[in-house]
Design a protein around this motif. Sequence first.
Motif, PDB file in Angstrom:
ATOM      1  N   TRP A   1      -1.691  -1.949  -3.893  1.00  0.00           N
ATOM      2  CA  TRP A   1      -1.072  -2.218  -5.127  1.00  0.00           C
ATOM      3  C   TRP A   1      -1.014  -3.948  -5.222  1.00  0.00           C
TER       4      TRP A   1
ATOM      5  N   TRP B   1       0.792  -1.237  -0.050  1.00  0.00           N
ATOM      6  CA  TRP B   1      -0.099  -0.011   0.052  1.00  0.00           C
ATOM      7  C   TRP B   1       0.937   1.171   0.043  1.00  0.00           C
ATOM      8  N   THR B   2       0.427   2.230  -0.809  1.00  0.00           N
ATOM      9  CA  THR B   2       0.901   3.620  -0.445  1.00  0.00           C
ATOM     10  C   THR B   2      -0.356   4.682  -0.151  1.00  0.00           C
ATOM     11  N   LYS B   3       0.137   6.041   0.145  1.00  0.00           N
ATOM     12  CA  LYS B   3      -0.786   6.863   0.613  1.00  0.00           C
ATOM     13  C   LYS B   3      -1.125   7.782  -0.556  1.00  0.00           C
ATOM     14  N   ASP B   4      -1.924   8.393  -0.695  1.00  0.00           N
ATOM     15  CA  ASP B   4      -2.228   9.645  -1.847  1.00  0.00           C
ATOM     16  C   ASP B   4      -2.081  10.662  -1.023  1.00  0.00           C
TER      17      ASP B   4
ATOM     18  N   LYS C   1      -4.861   8.594   1.974  1.00  0.00           N
ATOM     19  CA  LYS C   1      -5.968   7.495   1.732  1.00  0.00           C
ATOM     20  C   LYS C   1      -4.802   6.250   1.320  1.00  0.00           C
ATOM     21  N   ARG C   2      -5.052   5.034   1.980  1.00  0.00           N
ATOM     22  CA  ARG C   2      -4.292   4.116   1.541  1.00  0.00           C
ATOM     23  C   ARG C   2      -4.915   3.532   0.121  1.00  0.00           C
ATOM     24  N   LEU C   3      -3.760   3.379  -0.797  1.00  0.00           N
ATOM     25  CA  LEU C   3      -3.865   2.791  -2.074  1.00  0.00           C
ATOM     26  C   LEU C   3      -3.279   1.292  -2.216  1.00  0.00           C
TER      27      LEU C   3
END
Length: 192
Positions: free
Chosen positions: A117, A106-109, A113-115
């Motif tokens: 992958w 996961w990354t954050k925008d 917000k967690r995104l």
Amino acid sequence: MCGRFAITLPDEAVARLFAATPSNDLPPVPRYNVCPTQDVAAVTSAGAARRLRPMRWGFLPHWYKCPTDGPLLINARAESIAKKPAFRDAASARRCLIPASGFFEWTKDAEGKRLPWYIHPAESDALAFAGIWQDWEAEGVRLTTCAIVTTAASTALSAIHHRMPVVVAPDDWPLWLGEAGHGAARLMRPAP
């Protein structure tokens, strides 16, 4: 890393891929969000006889008095696995392969917000994580547990996360499982 993964291949296909005899009590598939403390299918070897068998994801050192006695050890760092008392013996004598279709990071925008992958092989339905395992027993409860070996992320994945599972190529499965002698430590590196 690695905190979640998926396995979508049927047990029979995984058993054929790894030339392993499947246990009758494997966790159900497909599974799109395998979480720590759940059972996973793992490939072990005794000589040249491979088995596909269930293990609890979350390594329990022999000194834990109960499964929640210490931190949840779902991953083992390749850089320190041979030195850590919890992992040292398993790293030299009890290695396994954990079949997966892919794993999540996961990354954050900009808003926090967690995104998610989903990282998976482009040309295959399966990959094999390097793992270690341990039988644990206390007060009449016996569990076979495992952890995924991790390493620094490859260049391609480093923008998403700084760690990744050690992915063992098919030609190296015998070496990781101990069927091809010594030298498994050299496999604990990022995939190209």
